[in-house]
Design a protein around this motif. Sequence first.
Motif, PDB file in Angstrom:
ATOM      1  N   THR A 248      57.229  46.277  30.851  1.00 46.09           N
ATOM      2  CA  THR A 248      56.468  46.949  30.084  1.00 46.09           C
ATOM      3  C   THR A 248      56.553  46.729  28.510  1.00 46.09           C
ATOM      4  O   THR A 248      55.340  46.608  27.705  1.00 46.09           O
ATOM      5  CB  THR A 248      56.531  48.415  30.412  1.00 46.09           C
ATOM      6  N   TYR A 249      57.827  46.939  28.062  1.00 44.27           N
ATOM      7  CA  TYR A 249      58.114  46.473  26.815  1.00 44.27           C
ATOM      8  C   TYR A 249      57.807  45.183  26.300  1.00 44.27           C
ATOM      9  O   TYR A 249      57.281  45.186  25.182  1.00 44.27           O
ATOM     10  CB  TYR A 249      59.367  47.047  26.414  1.00 44.27           C
ATOM     11  N   GLN A 250      57.926  44.118  26.954  1.00 47.65           N
ATOM     12  CA  GLN A 250      57.523  42.928  26.699  1.00 47.65           C
ATOM     13  C   GLN A 250      55.921  42.759  26.444  1.00 47.65           C
ATOM     14  O   GLN A 250      55.437  42.024  25.771  1.00 47.65           O
ATOM     15  CB  GLN A 250      58.023  41.823  27.553  1.00 47.65           C
ATOM     16  N   ALA A 251      55.296  43.439  27.461  1.00 45.77           N
ATOM     17  CA  ALA A 251      53.930  43.572  27.262  1.00 45.77           C
ATOM     18  C   ALA A 251      53.376  44.167  25.890  1.00 45.77           C
ATOM     19  O   ALA A 251      52.654  43.680  25.357  1.00 45.77           O
ATOM     20  CB  ALA A 251      53.101  44.192  28.384  1.00 45.77           C
ATOM     21  N   ILE A 252      54.119  45.133  25.599  1.00 48.76           N
ATOM     22  CA  ILE A 252      53.719  45.739  24.478  1.00 48.76           C
ATOM     23  C   ILE A 252      54.109  44.927  22.970  1.00 48.76           C
ATOM     24  O   ILE A 252      53.558  44.946  22.105  1.00 48.76           O
ATOM     25  CB  ILE A 252      54.440  47.223  24.120  1.00 48.76           C
ATOM     26  N   TRP A 253      55.229  44.401  23.023  1.00 45.28           N
ATOM     27  CA  TRP A 253      55.765  43.331  21.900  1.00 45.28           C
ATOM     28  C   TRP A 253      54.837  42.144  21.901  1.00 45.28           C
ATOM     29  O   TRP A 253      54.543  41.874  20.950  1.00 45.28           O
ATOM     30  CB  TRP A 253      57.267  42.782  22.302  1.00 45.28           C
TER      31      TRP A 253
END
Length: 306
Positions: A248-253
Amino acid sequence: MNRPAIGVVGFGVIGQRWAACFAHAGHPVRVFDPASKSGAAFGEALPQLMADLDALHGPAEPAPVLLFPTLAETLADVGFVQENGPEDLALKRRLLAEIEAHVGDDVVIASSSSALLVSDMQEECRVPGRIVLGHPFNPAHLMPLVEIVGGRATDAQAVARARALYEAIGKKPVTLNREVTGHLALRLMGAMWREAIALVRDGVATVEDVNRAFMYGPGPKWTLQGSFISNSLNADGIDSFLQKYGPTYQAIWDTLLDARLDEETIRAVAASTAAAVDGRGADELKVAREAGLVGVLQAVAAHGAL
């Protein structure tokens, strides 16, 4: 217990609040500032500054804060110097070298600079090893954070001595292992604020709602425990959290926005900020901020993780 005198050079808003902190902790403060009105401004602000510090650290009998007409008189027999001059590299170099002429070689000199690098400031110093950064956060008498970093020529012992002094007056210092532009907290703020500005610019949300998202989302938890500890509690430790929520965080970044402070962006952010302020003046907002900070910091002192 006799505490060493502190020299405060530069007595604007930051210098005045440093002086209040040192004096409240029992250090006599000796001040130099070429601005003739700074002493009067400090006299007007002092009762509230001390009331804030009493509320935060407990009532104290403050040491005296004395202003002197010359740098030589100011720095006679001080054990530490906090420099608060303008953010001008050439001026800083001259000022630090001049301060050195009036103190012993073992006296640490800390600069409150928010943007300049210590390596650049210490180039003309006779004893560059004792020059450190001691950057406070505003409002400097209340906010506990002090960022400490040395330059290329700084002695590790000078960094350690500065940290010990700041801790002794109730601050929460952090030490950077190397110099970076913006130090530590401003870089973290800059990353978050870049996204906040871009979200407002692109019409994703208003300033009011971006602020609310942080104030009532991660803000309270991160205030008490920081991001790493707080997030680790949302899973079975930080390893588990990173594995579980990493995608999820990678998708946000991967989709973070970029912000450039061009005229269109400034206009959009200014208009939305004005709507969020809703006619309240700066003085009103500052009073509310500083009154609220005392309670927040009392809660952090009682329940904070670090």
